[in-house]
Each structure stands twice: as C-alpha cells, then as structure tokens.
Design a protein around this motif. Structure first.
Motif, PDB file in Angstrom:
ATOM      1  N   ILE A  10       0.446   3.965  -2.822  1.00 46.20           N
ATOM      2  CA  ILE A  10       0.233   5.535  -2.600  1.00 46.20           C
ATOM      3  C   ILE A  10       1.317   6.416  -3.270  1.00 46.20           C
ATOM      4  O   ILE A  10       0.915   7.186  -3.929  1.00 46.20           O
ATOM      5  CB  ILE A  10       0.328   5.697  -1.199  1.00 46.20           C
ATOM      6  CG1 ILE A  10      -1.018   5.026  -0.410  1.00 46.20           C
ATOM      7  CG2 ILE A  10       0.411   7.208  -0.904  1.00 46.20           C
ATOM      8  CD1 ILE A  10      -0.940   5.108   1.224  1.00 46.20           C
TER       9      ILE A  10
ATOM     10  N   GLY B 261      -1.572   6.017  -6.121  1.00 47.46           N
ATOM     11  CA  GLY B 261      -2.517   6.021  -5.085  1.00 47.46           C
ATOM     12  C   GLY B 261      -3.028   7.365  -5.117  1.00 47.46           C
ATOM     13  O   GLY B 261      -4.337   7.560  -5.103  1.00 47.46           O
ATOM     14  N   TRP B 262      -2.271   8.150  -4.847  1.00 54.63           N
ATOM     15  CA  TRP B 262      -2.391   9.777  -4.581  1.00 54.63           C
ATOM     16  C   TRP B 262      -3.046  10.138  -6.020  1.00 54.63           C
ATOM     17  O   TRP B 262      -3.885  11.270  -5.677  1.00 54.63           O
ATOM     18  CB  TRP B 262      -1.594  10.587  -3.984  1.00 54.63           C
ATOM     19  CG  TRP B 262      -0.258  10.672  -5.000  1.00 54.63           C
ATOM     20  CD1 TRP B 262       0.689   9.812  -5.148  1.00 54.63           C
ATOM     21  CD2 TRP B 262       0.034  12.235  -5.567  1.00 54.63           C
ATOM     22  NE1 TRP B 262       1.378  10.467  -5.937  1.00 54.63           N
ATOM     23  CE2 TRP B 262       1.251  11.977  -6.463  1.00 54.63           C
ATOM     24  CE3 TRP B 262      -0.805  13.203  -5.580  1.00 54.63           C
ATOM     25  CZ2 TRP B 262       1.641  12.744  -7.092  1.00 54.63           C
ATOM     26  CZ3 TRP B 262      -0.028  14.299  -6.524  1.00 54.63           C
ATOM     27  CH2 TRP B 262       1.293  13.894  -7.242  1.00 54.63           C
TER      28      TRP B 262
ATOM     29  N   ASN C  87       0.810  -1.067   0.098  1.00 51.69           N
ATOM     30  CA  ASN C  87       0.158  -0.236   0.001  1.00 51.69           C
ATOM     31  C   ASN C  87       1.046   1.306  -0.138  1.00 51.69           C
ATOM     32  O   ASN C  87       0.278   2.314  -0.463  1.00 51.69           O
ATOM     33  CB  ASN C  87      -1.004  -0.053   1.119  1.00 51.69           C
ATOM     34  CG  ASN C  87      -2.271  -0.838   0.914  1.00 51.69           C
ATOM     35  OD1 ASN C  87      -2.752  -1.049  -0.227  1.00 51.69           O
ATOM     36  ND2 ASN C  87      -2.593  -1.359   2.267  1.00 51.69           N
TER      37      ASN C  87
ATOM     38  N   LEU D  31      -6.574   4.503  -2.600  1.00 53.78           N
ATOM     39  CA  LEU D  31      -5.451   4.934  -1.990  1.00 53.78           C
ATOM     40  C   LEU D  31      -4.527   3.653  -1.286  1.00 53.78           C
ATOM     41  O   LEU D  31      -3.322   3.450  -1.553  1.00 53.78           O
ATOM     42  CB  LEU D  31      -5.590   5.866  -0.832  1.00 53.78           C
ATOM     43  CG  LEU D  31      -5.793   7.533  -1.124  1.00 53.78           C
ATOM     44  CD1 LEU D  31      -5.872   8.076   0.165  1.00 53.78           C
ATOM     45  CD2 LEU D  31      -4.442   7.794  -1.590  1.00 53.78           C
ATOM     46  N   MET D  32      -5.561   2.770  -0.906  1.00 53.68           N
ATOM     47  CA  MET D  32      -4.771   1.622  -0.110  1.00 53.68           C
ATOM     48  C   MET D  32      -5.675   0.412  -0.500  1.00 53.68           C
ATOM     49  O   MET D  32      -6.435  -0.009   0.517  1.00 53.68           O
ATOM     50  CB  MET D  32      -4.813   1.975   1.264  1.00 53.68           C
ATOM     51  CG  MET D  32      -3.984   3.009   1.640  1.00 53.68           C
ATOM     52  SD  MET D  32      -4.025   3.499   3.633  1.00 53.68           S
ATOM     53  CE  MET D  32      -2.890   2.090   4.211  1.00 53.68           C
TER      54      MET D  32
END
Length: 132
Positions: free
Chosen positions: A74, A78-79, A70, A113-114
């Motif tokens: 990110i 993810g971001w 994760n 995100l995760m």
C-alpha cells in the motif's frame, strides 16, 4: 455476456493494464525481496486482462506475512494503483457503454491495494464455495 464485456474491456483498457502490471511485476522481481510482490503483480495482470466472470477470495492460509507485505505494498505502490483505477473507472462511467467497464475498474481496487493473501477464482467457483 461475460465474453462480450471481456472483449470490449480488452480492447479499451485491459491490454494496457495487463502490460502495466506485467512491467511492474518484472521490475519487482529484480530483487529477492520483491519477488512476492512481483508474483502478486503477475496475478493481478491476469485478472486485469480478463476480469468479467472472475473475482478474488481470501486465502485461508494467509497470515501475518501477508499483512506486513500488504502494508508495504500500500505504501509503495497500492495507493497509486487504486487511484488510477478510481480515475479510469469514473471516466469510463461517463458513457453508457463504459459503465460496466467502470464497475470492473472499481472491482480491481481492493486487489490493487492488498494483493497478498488473495487469489483470483471464477465467480462460479467462488459462489460454489460460499457457505450460507
């Protein structure tokens, strides 16, 4: 009501989100290291296609590898995905009919995100397994 919202979601944004996550998953599966991220992207794609009546829950068997994965997710993707969901959610909330769709976009932010260590389940199943 879930079905009506899902159909509206599918027409306005769900299909395009599905294709984006599907493409990202295919690209990630090119390398052996990227396969877990590709599988996570495929899982999010299904959730992004039909989000109403579904939610995510933490997997009890997820451990340190999910945490490390994760963190990598990110940093790499993810971001960007979360920012895209925030932006489209705000835009969808500008109209009255788009408010539930905007909230669905906001609901997708945590899993964008995760995604590792989480699974997508129906809301009925999540409610039945919740211990009060």
């Amino acid at each position: 009501m879930k079905t009506i919202l899902n159909v509206i979601w599918l027409v306005l944004s769900g299909f395009w989100l599905f294709l984006a996550y599907l493409l990202a998953g295919l690209i990630l599966c090119i390398t052996i290291i990227g396969i877990p991220f590709g599988i996570a992207s495929f899982r999010i794609a299904g959730y992004a296609l039909w989000p109403f009546g579904r939610t995510t829950v933490e997997r009890p068997d997820a451990g340190a590898p999910s945490l490390v994965g994760n963190i990598l997710w990110i940093v790499l993707a993810g971001w960007w995905l979360a920012l895209a969901h925030i932006t489209t959610g705000i835009v969808q909330c500008l109209t009255i009919i788009g408010i539930p769709l905007g909230f669905a976009n906001f609901k997708l932010i945590p899993i964008s995100l995760m995604p590792l260590g989480r699974e997508v389940v129906s809301t009925d199943q999540a409610f039945a397994t919740t211990r009060w």
